[in-house]
Design an enzyme around this catalytic site. Structure first.
Site, PDB file in Angstrom:
ATOM      1  N   ASP A 219     -12.433  -3.514  -7.828  1.00 39.59           N
ATOM      2  CA  ASP A 219     -13.714  -4.077  -7.423  1.00 39.59           C
ATOM      3  C   ASP A 219     -13.591  -4.735  -6.046  1.00 39.59           C
ATOM      4  O   ASP A 219     -12.607  -5.410  -5.754  1.00 39.59           O
ATOM      5  CB  ASP A 219     -14.142  -5.116  -8.469  1.00 39.59           C
ATOM      6  CG  ASP A 219     -15.518  -5.688  -8.207  1.00 39.59           C
ATOM      7  OD1 ASP A 219     -16.492  -4.915  -8.225  1.00 39.59           O
ATOM      8  OD2 ASP A 219     -15.613  -6.909  -7.987  1.00 39.59           O
ATOM      9  N   GLU A 268       6.188   3.198 -10.618  1.00 41.44           N
ATOM     10  CA  GLU A 268       7.219   2.846 -11.597  1.00 41.44           C
ATOM     11  C   GLU A 268       6.903   3.424 -12.983  1.00 41.44           C
ATOM     12  O   GLU A 268       7.762   3.418 -13.862  1.00 41.44           O
ATOM     13  CB  GLU A 268       7.327   1.323 -11.716  1.00 41.44           C
ATOM     14  CG  GLU A 268       7.711   0.619 -10.415  1.00 41.44           C
ATOM     15  CD  GLU A 268       7.560  -0.897 -10.540  1.00 41.44           C
ATOM     16  OE1 GLU A 268       7.310  -1.374 -11.670  1.00 41.44           O
ATOM     17  OE2 GLU A 268       7.671  -1.593  -9.509  1.00 41.44           O
TER      18      GLU A 268
END
Length: 552
Positions: A219, A268
């Site tokens: 956002d 990751e």
């Protein structure tokens, strides 16, 4: 009329192939949780309700679900004022409900993207509450933008910035200091010059990635970094999210270092997790900066959303969007509606230039006809498409909500956004009858119009002329014709004024944006049409405001 359509349920089930870079041509469905489905009967949508309705999204044929905020929040701005980023607000459920929703969605072959709100927190966030309580000089105030005021007694705001919701972007505390909020006063902006803010949000990313989410819609991605010194603007229209002027609080180059670090966090984790930018920028070229190879994966194309129903304007924004994304190797995204703008079935029912927040219904039949045509155009373009809940039902905005029932904070502040966002947030209808047309047994938090059941999932299922079945057929055809969303260009074909025609591999799309029928050579056999078309003797009479997909 359709042909060569795959079964959408089979194509999107748990055994569906999971190709890498799935997001490049994905169709992603936005759920506004409080208005989607109510599972506990309190009149407010929740995670239990979403879980029960996930088969609808599987059958619709989408690839992923984007959930608007469900975090702990005082709900000053529909959950975009977050008090705790690791907790579910009790109105929506708890972390066990979130875990169950993720598991159910993945079992149905649906990915889940969650909203992340890093520009600001709630004023009830522990950091902010402690900063206020500890007073001027508190180290916690460095994590937000606290400043002394101007004037002899500091009675004036620190600068001339205005809130997007109207009024000053600063609020003064009883201790004399002011704090910055680009949106509501209950939404203080974080100071992204402080390392603790960076550390906290990388931790939040890992928390939800460990939960199993497939990505984040970020956002106000363009707003995190402010120009050094927070300089005055000195005039101009600050309240436009999308405009040609650079603002010292939006689209600063420093935001990109943040997203490069976030991309490393996502790397990751297995499973092609993604970042999506809600970035209101002056140009699509500036938007492309957010999706360079080491930053985000997608960015919303607001320039396309705001384009009028005009062939020349649409062609120009399609060309510029594709051209802007090509150098950075990112897919273009396409969107027509979301929780912040008037639904396109109403927007296209009004005259061009009326804006993206309206209080007038316009010509309902015209708006729906154009909305159906606009959707087929969007889904025929290369890249990723976003759908907003209820648009598959052809829902219009509810423009006659009583003022006293509106909850949009910008409606209640002078000189801000038009404040009519509640109209696109009315709970959607699932059944023909019932106190809330299947939304839930306890009514709905915003009133639904009389006759809402006629537009429900139940009413439209099985009706070959319904908007719901058009969406199902379009998404099935898009999936069956793999590559319809792939690529980075279209081949424009000659067409009369007011008509768009372009070729994709094995496919042609023709769009009549005029108010009159147009006779054209038929480029192939009709695959799908947004309205009734007549094709014979190698020609087609393309009705006004109609899109046709052709198999060639």
């Amino acid at each position: 009329m359709t042909q060569d359509l795959a079964d959408p349920a089979a194509a999107s089930g748990p055994d569906a192939p999971r190709h890498p870079d799935w997001w490049r041509d994905a169709v992603i469905y936005q759920v506004y949780p409080r208005s989607f489905a109510d599972g506990d009967g309190d009149g407010m949508g929740d995670l239990q309700g979403i879980r029960r309705r996930l088969p609808h999204l599987r059958d619709l044929g989408v690839d992923a679900v984007w959930l608007s905020p469900f975090y702990a929040s005082p709900q000053a701005d529909g959950g975009y004022d977050v008090a705790d980023y690791r907790t579910i607000d009790p109105m929506f459920g708890d972390l066990l409900d979130a875990d169950a929703l993720l598991r159910d969605a993945h079992a149905l072959g649906l990915r889940v993207i969650v909203d992340l709100v890093p520009n600001h927190s709630s004023d009830r966030h522990e950091w902010f509450r402690r900063a206020v309580a500890e007073g001027p000089g508190s180290p916690l105030r460095e994590r937000y933008h606290f400043r002394p005021g101007k004037g002899a007694d500091g009675q004036l705001p620190p600068n001339d910035w205005e809130s997007i919701f109207g009024g000053p972007a600063w609020t003064r505390l009883p201790d004399g200091e002011w704090y910055l909020h680009l949106f509501a006063p209950e939404q203080p902006d974080f100071n992204w010059d402080h390392p603790a803010v960076h550390d906290e949000f990388r931790s939040i990313l890992r928390f939800w990635l460990d939960m199993g989410v497939d990505g984040f819609r970020v956002d106000v991605a363009h707003g995190l970094v402010k120009e050094a010194g927070l300089p005055d603007i000195g005039g101009g229209d600050q309240l436009k999210l999308l405009g040609n002027d650079r603002m010292p609080f939006f689209d600063q180059d420093g935001v990109h270092a943040i997203y490069r670090r976030w991309r490393q966090v996502l790397a990751e984790y297995a499973g092609d997790r993604i970042l999506v930018a809600e970035a209101w920028t002056p140009t699509v070229e500036r938007t492309a900066h957010y999706v360079r190879p080491d930053e985000m994966h997608q960015a919303f194309n607001f320039q396309y959303l705001g384009t009028s129903w005009d062939a020349a304007e649409l062609r120009a924004v399609i060309d510029s969007s594709l051209a802007a994304m090509r150098p950075v190797g990112a897919p273009t995204t396409w969107v027509l509606s979301n929780h912040d703008v008037t639904r396109h079935a109403t927007r296209l029912a009004n005259p061009p230039g009326a804006g993206t927040q309206l209080r007038t219904p316009g010509d309902r039949a015209l708006g729906l006809r154009r909305a159906r045509a606009a959707t087929l155009l969007m889904l025929a373009l290369p890249g990723s498409a976003y759908l907003y809940q209820g648009e598959e039902l052809g829902l219009p905005d509810v423009t006659d909500l009583p003022d006293e029932l509106r909850q949009d904070p910008s409606f209640h502040r002078a000189d801000g956004q038009d404040g009519f966002r509640d109209g696109c947030r009315v709970p959607i209808p699932w059944t023909v009858e019932g106190s809330s047309y299947g939304f839930g047994p306890g009514g709905s938090w915003l009133p639904q119009p009389d006759g809402w059941g006629e537009l429900s999932v139940e009413a439209q299922t099985g009706d070959p002329g319904s908007t719901l079945e058009l969406y199902r057929a379009a998404l099935a055809a898009r999936r069956a014709r793999q590559g319809l969303g792939a690529g980075e260009s279209v081949e424009w074909l000659d067409a009369p004024e007011g008509v768009l025609a372009f070729r994709r591999p094995g496919f042609v799309c023709t769009v009549n944006t005029t108010r009159n029928a147009v006779r054209l050579p038929a480029p192939g056999s009709v695959l799908l049409a947004s309205g009734e078309v007549t094709a014979a003797d190698g020609e087609v009479l393309l009705p006004a405001d109609t899109t046709v997909w052709w198999a060639v």
